[in-house]
Design an enzyme around this catalytic site. Sequence first.
Site, PDB file in Angstrom:
ATOM      1  N   GLY A 116       0.816  -1.160   0.135  1.00  0.00           N
ATOM      2  CA  GLY A 116      -0.026   0.335   0.119  1.00  0.00           C
ATOM      3  C   GLY A 116       0.986   1.483  -0.250  1.00  0.00           C
ATOM      4  O   GLY A 116       1.574   2.110  -1.373  1.00  0.00           O
ATOM      5  N   CYS A 147      -9.619  22.070  17.438  1.00  0.00           N
ATOM      6  CA  CYS A 147      -9.761  22.816  18.145  1.00  0.00           C
ATOM      7  C   CYS A 147      -9.210  21.533  19.269  1.00  0.00           C
ATOM      8  O   CYS A 147     -10.647  20.864  20.282  1.00  0.00           O
ATOM      9  CB  CYS A 147     -11.347  22.922  19.096  1.00  0.00           C
ATOM     10  SG  CYS A 147     -11.492  24.544  18.013  1.00  0.00           S
ATOM     11  N   TYR A 192      -2.733   6.593   3.067  1.00  0.00           N
ATOM     12  CA  TYR A 192      -3.085   6.534   4.486  1.00  0.00           C
ATOM     13  C   TYR A 192      -3.509   8.567   4.926  1.00  0.00           C
ATOM     14  O   TYR A 192      -3.339   8.629   5.895  1.00  0.00           O
ATOM     15  CB  TYR A 192      -2.271   6.404   5.857  1.00  0.00           C
ATOM     16  CG  TYR A 192      -2.136   4.733   5.394  1.00  0.00           C
ATOM     17  CD1 TYR A 192      -3.158   4.001   5.869  1.00  0.00           C
ATOM     18  CD2 TYR A 192      -0.880   4.294   4.362  1.00  0.00           C
ATOM     19  CE1 TYR A 192      -2.955   2.407   5.064  1.00  0.00           C
ATOM     20  CE2 TYR A 192      -0.520   2.779   4.958  1.00  0.00           C
ATOM     21  CZ  TYR A 192      -2.229   2.346   4.906  1.00  0.00           C
ATOM     22  OH  TYR A 192      -2.035   1.207   4.108  1.00  0.00           O
TER      23      TYR A 192
HETATM   24  C1  LIG Z   1      -2.823  -2.256   5.536  1.00  0.00           C
HETATM   25  C2  LIG Z   1      -2.866  -3.369   5.138  1.00  0.00           C
HETATM   26  C3  LIG Z   1      -1.482  -3.780   4.034  1.00  0.00           C
HETATM   27  C4  LIG Z   1      -1.024  -2.886   4.026  1.00  0.00           C
HETATM   28  O1  LIG Z   1       0.129  -2.052   4.772  1.00  0.00           O
HETATM   29  P1  LIG Z   1       1.671  -1.108   3.785  1.00  0.00           P
HETATM   30  O2  LIG Z   1       2.025  -0.439   5.257  1.00  0.00           O
HETATM   31  O3  LIG Z   1       0.700   0.566   3.319  1.00  0.00           O
HETATM   32  O4  LIG Z   1       1.927  -1.573   3.113  1.00  0.00           O
HETATM   33  C5  LIG Z   1      -1.345  -5.143   3.397  1.00  0.00           C
HETATM   34  N1  LIG Z   1      -2.568  -6.258   4.201  1.00  0.00           N
HETATM   35  C6  LIG Z   1      -2.925  -5.960   5.218  1.00  0.00           C
HETATM   36  C7  LIG Z   1      -3.831  -7.118   5.426  1.00  0.00           C
HETATM   37  C8  LIG Z   1      -3.271  -4.688   5.289  1.00  0.00           C
HETATM   38  O5  LIG Z   1      -4.142  -4.811   6.578  1.00  0.00           O
END
Ligand SMILES: *Cc1c(COP(=O)(O)O)cnc(C)c1O
Length: 419
Positions: free
Chosen positions: A275, A343, A372
């Site tokens: 991600g 706030c 994120y």
């Molecule tokens: C959040 C998540 C990811 C992605 O994590 P990154 O650090 O953004 O690469 C992959 N697999 C699962 C199951 C997740 O919860």
Amino acid sequence: MHDFEYRHGELACENLPISRIAKEVGTPCYVYSYATLVRHYQVFDGAFQNVPHIVAYAVKANSNLAILRLMAREGSGADIVSGGELYRALKAGIPPSKIVFAGVGKSREEIRDALATDILMLNVESSAELRVIDEVAAEMGRRARVALRINPDIDPKTHPYISTGLKKSKFGISADRALDEYKLATSLRHIDVVGVHKHIGSQLTDIAPFVDALKKILVLVETLQRHGANIRYINIGGGLGITYSDEVPPLPHEFAVAISPLVRDLKSVLIMEPGRVIVGNAGILVTRVLYTKAGEDKHFVIVDAGMNDLIRPSLYGAYHEIRPVYEVPNAKTRTVDVVGPVCESSDFLAKDRAMPEVKAGDLLAVMSAGAYGFTMASNYNSRPRVPEVLVKGGEMHVIRSREEYGDLVRGETIPEFLR
Ligand SMILES: *Cc1c(COP(=O)(O)O)cnc(C)c1O
């Protein structure tokens, strides 16, 4: 590597000056680079060209439909954690055959939707969930493909809030219990165990925890195979880190060199769920300075973006570089807190940060905000969520418009007795 660079003293995204985008859509706004996104995806995917694999982009990092469509066009699958993310992934054109569904709290409805669309598999996190999946599949007259999510009890050495593979974590099934879970699964008539899954945390900057966790998983796969399992997919999750300040995370190529040899001879498909490493440095949050304020012993830069727009600094104490959109040659530096209008005392984007001196009206870029960022945004303090813009070459495309006040109260009603 990303495509946010100064050109003639002004920060640009690809060929487009940031100030033009700010003028067009106002501030705050998120800006993403198409070229960076595509390159990051291709570099990651290409690093694994020698092993059969599926890249299942982690939708929660950035779930805008346009970003998901871009991923789909590059050949990506999706790692989803909710029915809402399933809806988005399908709407963006990601094939169900490349969608995997994780999460400790899947509802019956979500499981039903996932089975109805015939996604590749559900990553199961408990025996209770396994039983529910079996029941739902039975009702539908289907069989459910699942992977057992194993918690390998490996410390990823990242922030505790984004560690997911330790014993004390709510995620996954402990390695010791995996065989029992597998036996339970084989006793259920509507479940096919086709894989194992692990995801030990996010923003990992070291390869060792990935390798250690995978080795533990592979020992387990061997045990399961000996008990008759047919494990065709090994899902190593996501978590590869990025540079926010001075971290030096492994490059995708180095990551692949460490991982590929371990799985090459297994005749299974490697699944990965990156991600942050794809989208993190492909986006920025653009904000404008509203006021500067000299406190008793601190200087504050008050900007129009707040913790509701980008919560990572408040939530994790995360560091985001903040750059002036217009370079000021020989500017005086000053140590400041960059704070938002919300706030809450935790509403800050940077603390005790040495920055070139800025004044009201200046534009700032909060770097590395592609992952994120918007997906964790809220309407707290009744602040409309900000627009998202995708830049390709010299063009900008608004991929989500700024919310209006009407959006804030959509779905709310005042009951009759109060009228
Ligand atoms: C959040 C998540 C990811 C992605 O994590 P990154 O650090 O953004 O690469 C992959 N697999 C699962 C199951 C997740 O919860």
